[in-house]
Design a protein around this motif. Sequence first.
Motif, short mmCIF file in Angstrom:
data_model
loop_
_atom_site.label_atom_id
_atom_site.label_comp_id
_atom_site.label_asym_id
_atom_site.label_seq_id
_atom_site.Cartn_x
_atom_site.Cartn_y
_atom_site.Cartn_z
N ASP A 383 6.34 -12.63 -51.26
CA ASP A 383 7.78 -12.93 -51.33
C ASP A 383 8.58 -11.72 -51.80
O ASP A 383 9.67 -11.44 -51.30
N ALA A 384 8.02 -11.02 -52.80
CA ALA A 384 8.77 -9.93 -53.43
C ALA A 384 9.08 -8.80 -52.45
O ALA A 384 10.00 -8.01 -52.67
N GLU A 385 8.30 -8.72 -51.37
CA GLU A 385 8.54 -7.63 -50.41
C GLU A 385 9.62 -7.97 -49.39
O GLU A 385 10.04 -7.12 -48.61
N LEU A 386 10.02 -9.23 -49.36
CA LEU A 386 11.02 -9.62 -48.36
C LEU A 386 12.40 -9.09 -48.75
O LEU A 386 12.76 -9.07 -49.93
N ARG A 387 13.16 -8.69 -47.75
CA ARG A 387 14.50 -8.14 -48.02
C ARG A 387 15.56 -9.17 -47.62
O ARG A 387 15.62 -9.59 -46.47
N TRP A 388 16.38 -9.56 -48.62
CA TRP A 388 17.46 -10.52 -48.35
C TRP A 388 18.72 -9.75 -47.98
O TRP A 388 18.98 -8.66 -48.48
N ARG A 389 19.50 -10.32 -47.10
CA ARG A 389 20.74 -9.65 -46.67
C ARG A 389 21.74 -9.57 -47.81
O ARG A 389 21.86 -10.51 -48.60
N GLU A 390 22.45 -8.46 -47.88
CA GLU A 390 23.39 -8.26 -48.98
C GLU A 390 24.79 -8.66 -48.54
O GLU A 390 25.69 -7.82 -48.44
N SER A 391 24.95 -9.93 -48.27
CA SER A 391 26.27 -10.45 -47.90
C SER A 391 26.49 -11.66 -48.78
O SER A 391 25.58 -12.48 -48.93
N ILE A 392 27.69 -11.78 -49.39
CA ILE A 392 27.84 -12.97 -50.22
C ILE A 392 28.11 -14.19 -49.34
O ILE A 392 27.96 -15.32 -49.74
N LEU A 393 28.49 -13.95 -48.10
CA LEU A 393 28.73 -15.06 -47.18
C LEU A 393 27.42 -15.64 -46.65
O LEU A 393 27.21 -16.85 -46.63
N ILE A 394 26.55 -14.77 -46.18
CA ILE A 394 25.34 -15.20 -45.48
C ILE A 394 24.10 -15.06 -46.36
O ILE A 394 23.88 -14.00 -46.97
N ARG A 395 23.30 -16.11 -46.40
CA ARG A 395 22.02 -16.03 -47.12
C ARG A 395 20.91 -16.03 -46.08
O ARG A 395 20.71 -17.03 -45.36
N GLY A 396 20.22 -14.92 -45.96
CA GLY A 396 19.15 -14.86 -44.97
C GLY A 396 18.34 -13.59 -45.13
O GLY A 396 18.71 -12.67 -45.86
N LEU A 397 17.21 -13.56 -44.43
CA LEU A 397 16.28 -12.45 -44.53
C LEU A 397 16.54 -11.41 -43.43
O LEU A 397 16.92 -11.78 -42.32
N HIS A 398 16.27 -10.14 -43.76
CA HIS A 398 16.32 -9.13 -42.70
C HIS A 398 15.14 -9.32 -41.75
O HIS A 398 15.27 -9.23 -40.55
N ASP A 399 13.96 -9.52 -42.35
CA ASP A 399 12.79 -9.73 -41.50
C ASP A 399 11.84 -10.71 -42.19
O ASP A 399 11.90 -10.91 -43.40
N LEU A 400 10.99 -11.34 -41.40
CA LEU A 400 10.06 -12.34 -41.92
C LEU A 400 8.70 -12.09 -41.27
O LEU A 400 8.37 -12.71 -40.25
#
Length: 411
Positions: A383-400
């Motif tokens: 989990d710690a390697e996953l990158r979350w998008r830096e948008s306060i509007l959208i919550r989501g991953l860059h890649d999975l």
Amino acid sequence: MRQLPPDFFRAPYAFYARLRAEGPVHEIQLRTGVRAWLVVDYGLAREVLRNPAIRKDPHSTTAADARRASSGDSGINTSNERLSYHLLNADPPQHSRLRRLVTPAFAPARIDALAPRVQAIADGLLDAIDRCSDSTGPLDLMSEYAFPLPITVICELLGVPIEDRDRFRAWSAAVVDTTRASSEQMRQATDAITEYFDGLVARRRAEGLGADLVSDLIAANTDGDRLSGDELISMIFLILVAGHETTVNLIGNTVFTLLGDPARYRALRGNPDGVPPLVEEMLRFNGPVNVATLRYTTTPITLGGREIPAGELVLVALGSANHDDRHFQDAARFDPQRAPNGHIAFGHGIHFCLGAGLARLEARIAITTLVERYPDLRLAVDDAELRWRESILIRGLHDLPVELAGAPVLR
Ligand code: HEM
């Protein structure tokens, strides 16, 4: 004044829990220096979303200062004025007018009729994954499945060529990922979108209307009222961004959460009735819209005991409201059996999501199809390697990154 902590994008819910313990509304400073009032309590969030004194139209004079201050920090950036005449920037009576004109295009029967096509797109994407499943190394489920599924649907719905989807992806990301894209990149993206949609609408008008959504919006007519040219491209723009940035992450966030408990993931196999309540709980638990789009006060107002002057930005943290344990029992627990659910992941009040039916349809088909085909799917990284998008509007991953783990179940 509070600031977003450095790990906010990775772990927003812990921060929200701390804020809720202190009070329902907080003055915060976003990374760009913008000041806003963040509503974190479920009851107050619903009240604000319904409050006619808290407005959205950026063209009014009261909004001018608030909007200037925001410089696109949250919400859908509208650096090109011509794209700004859409539902999320309108208040009644203009909002009611626009909503009346576009609602028929999203009628439930019309959305339900898309199910076979959505299913075929999901099958086709998994067929393509099957074909390269013997190649070694993890597969990025975001770019191979979660992203292309809703994008193909939205492109087909709008009637835009699928070959253009990579361009749309870049434009759309520049518009919502405000912490990554510079204002120059945003301006270029919105100018390119405007030019593209002007061309698309001109072609439809010249070549005749078809069965697509752009044609429907051009033809939309209530008692002689029609969308103006700018309203038309603004609406197409909003649908394009909504179609790119939300369902993608609902699918991604759902697969990510399910793979944290492989038994739960596998248990969905052969149990398609279990998927709709699971998708609802996912919308609550880790929905793709973290903070609702910008709103501002028009008069001094008291919210949750705080005096807020006129012309101030108000942000409703949907992700916090949906984790409020004064409303949801055991709110921090992912419980697909939760009933009633009552989440506000699609907003609340007059701006309630127009695409909710489509999003639910796509997410349900995406998850059911994936689980039937790949019951042994697993996460390929911690989990710690996953990158979350830096948008306060959208919550989501860059890649999975996932491992397909074994042969696919042939259909
Ligand atoms: C899981 C996917 C989705 C989520 C969580 C979501 C969430 C939301 C939320 C929270 C709002 C209200 C924002 C606010 O009040 O500030 C909204 C509005 C809207 N959404 Fe969605 N959305 C999703 C998918 C879609 C899709 C697929 C479409 C269109 C194809 C769409 C079209 C719209 C439109 C047009 C509005 C504006 C409605 C209005 O202002 O009257 N959404 N959505």
